[in-house]
Design an enzyme around this catalytic site. Structure first.
Site, PDB file in Angstrom:
ATOM      1  N   LYS A 106       0.861  -1.186   0.000  1.00  0.00           N
ATOM      2  CA  LYS A 106       0.000   0.000   0.000  1.00  0.00           C
ATOM      3  C   LYS A 106       0.891   1.227   0.000  1.00  0.00           C
ATOM      4  O   LYS A 106       1.303   1.738   1.049  1.00  0.00           O
ATOM      5  CB  LYS A 106      -0.937  -0.006   1.209  1.00  0.00           C
ATOM      6  CG  LYS A 106      -2.102   0.971   1.051  1.00  0.00           C
ATOM      7  CD  LYS A 106      -3.009   0.572  -0.091  1.00  0.00           C
ATOM      8  CE  LYS A 106      -4.157   1.524  -0.292  1.00  0.00           C
ATOM      9  NZ  LYS A 106      -4.985   1.164  -1.454  1.00  0.00           N
ATOM     10  N   SER A 151      -8.648  -0.692  -4.948  1.00  0.00           N
ATOM     11  CA  SER A 151      -8.846  -0.320  -3.554  1.00  0.00           C
ATOM     12  C   SER A 151     -10.345  -0.187  -3.253  1.00  0.00           C
ATOM     13  O   SER A 151     -11.088  -1.160  -3.364  1.00  0.00           O
ATOM     14  CB  SER A 151      -8.077   0.954  -3.218  1.00  0.00           C
ATOM     15  OG  SER A 151      -7.728   0.984  -1.848  1.00  0.00           O
TER      16      SER A 151
END
Length: 593
Positions: free
Chosen positions: A192, A388
């Site tokens: 991430k 996401s």
């Protein structure tokens, strides 16, 4: 008393003049809308050429982007689905002889969107009609489309800017250190990378790996498509790109990447010849926008069964946002309405989103899950991005389709809170003090540093959100938590690889998704209906004049005009700066101008 009547008369006169003024303004606005085309059909004459420029950004749904309501000459921006439908219709329209791709200095589309338009152009060619392309200078995006043409023209001083793909990321940590701002960062997922620019000085090894594994197949797909149209191998094209050989028009011609060097009038002369016209004859052209309004597909309203096509494009936001974003409150209302409508037999969700608010994503996910529990089949079709939060709202679907170049995955979350105490204290000479009734009465703020307990508390909340994300995906995809975690951790995947990993079921288009939804609902006859519903131009103007809009469309239009293709980068950075709460968001956008 006389003074009283004077005031009364003046007030009445003012009201009367205001009414007349507003009425006149409304009249001229309506006349302007009528004169600008609106929904009226345009007559297409025989031996016409479809003139395609792609000057505007291409949304998924027509007009689903921020527009200037007072620009009466530009009240319709075609969505991807309508562009493809227009090309399909043109292929069988006897009045359309061919297409002129008159492309400027870049197209404002994503990679998957461009690939979809390119596929539609190739299918148009199967009708034995011509495509001719002209540009003063081809960018990667414009040449990718132009390479479908029978004849590719280029200006004598032009070139083709094929240079490959790169992910360039700015890093702000040193700047923030110098001005005294410390980012307090919490994230879940080793890949991430959205927080890296604020905590590192260069791309991490894990981020470099995931970017490489996305960009390499994307590049091969790009070269393969061009090579198929220009009879070139991938290795030949790589050699041209690495040597920057195509920046010169003469070399591009010699290497077989263009067919003619000339000016626009030379390209038009070629078209006249194809149409058997004399030099003095005017070529009848019709823009893509006008052509889309020149015909209407007949809808059989006797058919009661419907498939709802819900477009979810842009950032995912809580409570409010501009047109072309995914606001949870608005989408909750839409999905709830569809769930309670007996005529809706299936839902197709078209996602083109890099994500956004984790809470908003959860709220939208829940409404789709309730619809699924109500035995309404749900099929997802992914566009340029479904990453996401964009994947979060999609993962509960019965079937998920992605485009070959879709960016998806990025299953991870983060949050950032700046601490500006050093900036205020050392740079500005401003200090803060407080009186509290509890240890953490000040709450989340930017002027006091977090202690270890607060940091642990925030990381715990971020980890919990990540675990919820994993559980949503595991439930939707029929996987275990650990199986999802292994391919998650914020890592992005290209659509074709996501299919191998089980994050999507098929590679296909929106049209394919609708067909699958119809099959799942066992529908032989159906009609489609689109959401969200877009307001008509007159209503938009009224909303602007009466202050009923939460956004500033004119300001947005000015920024778009000034920044051009860079507007998306500005918008993306602005959204990251204004983030609230835990985010499920892709950290970058792919430039395909």
């Amino acid at each position: 008393m006389n003074q009283f009547f004077k005031f009364v008369f003046a007030s009445c006169l003012g009201v009367a003049l205001a009414i007349v003024g507003v009425s006149a303004l409304g009249f001229f606005i309506m006349v302007g809308i009528a004169g600008s085309g609106g929904e009226s059909q345009v007559e297409v004459k025989s031996k016409s050429v479809l003139h395609i420029t792609l000057e505007n950004a291409v949304p998924e749904q027509t007009n689903n982007l921020e527009m200037n309501p007072f620009d009466l000459s530009n009240q319709e921006v075609l969505g991807l689905n309508e562009i493809i439908a227009s090309l399909e219709h043109a292929a069988s329209d006897d009045k359309i002889e061919g297409i002129l791709l008159d492309l400027g200095f870049g197209v404002r589309t994503g990679v998957a969107t461009s690939a979809s338009i390119r596929k539609a152009l190739l299918e148009f060619k199967e009708s034995d009609k011509f495509i001719l392309a002209y540009s003063k200078y081809y960018t990667q995006g414009t040449y990718y489309l132009a390479s479908t043409a029978d004849e590719v023209y280029i200006n004598p001083l032009g070139g083709i800017d094929l240079h490959g793909f790169a992910a360039t990321i700015p890093f702000f940590k040193e700047m923030l250190d110098k001005i005294g701002v410390k980012m307090q960062i919490f994230y879940a997922g080793n890949f991430k990378s959205a927080t890296e620019p604020y905590r590192l000085k260069k791309i991490s090894d894990s981020n470099r790996l995931q970017l490489r594994e996305y960009l390499d197949p994307l590049y091969i797909n790009f070269l393969t498509d061009i090579g198929a149209s220009r009879s070139k191998s991938v290795s030949e094209l790589k050699e041209m790109v690495n040597g920057l050989k195509l920046s010169d028009a003469d070399v591009a011609l010699e290497l077989g990447m263009v067919d003619e060097i000339g000016y626009i009038d030379n390209a038009l002369a070629d078209i006249r010849k194809r149409l058997d016209l004399e030099d003095k004859d005017k070529i009848k052209t019709v823009s893509l926008e006008d052509y889309a309004n020149s015909y209407s597909e007949k809808t059989n309203f006797k058919i009661k069964d419907k498939i709802a096509v819900v477009y979810a494009e842009g950032s995912i936001l809580m409570d409010k946002g501009d047109r072309g974003t995914i606001v949870d409150n608005e989408y909750i209302k839409i999905i709830r309405k569809l769930r309670k409508d007996d005529k809706i037999k299936a839902i197709v969700l078209r996602v083109n989103s890099p994500g956004g608010s984790a809470v908003a994503s959860e709220n939208i996910w829940r409404e789709f899950k309730l619809a699924k529990e109500a035995d309404i089949p749900i099929v997802v079709s992914m566009g340029d991005y479904a990453a996401s939060g964009g994947y979060y709202i999609a993962c509960m679907a019965d079937t998920i389709l992605a485009e070959p170049n879709t960016v998806t995955g990025s299953i991870g979350v983060f949050s950032m809170i700046p601490n500006m105490s050093e900036l205020f204290n050392d740079k500005f000479g401003i200090s803060f003090d407080t009186v509290k009734t509890a240890d953490y009465s000040v709450g989340v703020n930017t002027i006091f540093d977090m202690d270890d307990f607060e940091k642990a508390h925030w990381q715990k909340g971020t980890d919990k959100m990540y675990e919820i994300f994993l559980s949503r995906v595991a439930e939707g995809r029929g996987m275990t938590r650990d199986q999802v975690h292994e391919i998650a951790q914020g890592r992005i995947w290209i659509g074709s690889k996501a299919k191998e990993l089980g994050l999507v079921d098929e590679i296909g288009s929106l049209e394919d998704a609708i067909a699958i939804a119809a099959d799942m609902a066992e529908l032989e006859e159906y009609r489609t209906t689109e959401y969200p519903k877009q307001p008509d131009p007159l209503q938009e103007i009224i909303n602007e004049l009466t202050g009923q809009k939460d956004n500033d469309a004119i300001r947005t239009q000015i920024l778009q005009k000034e920044l051009g293709m860079h507007y998306k980068l500005y918008q993306h950075l602005k959204e990251i700066i204004n983030t609230k709460g835990v985010q499920a968001r892709l950290p970058f956008l792919i430039d395909f101008s």
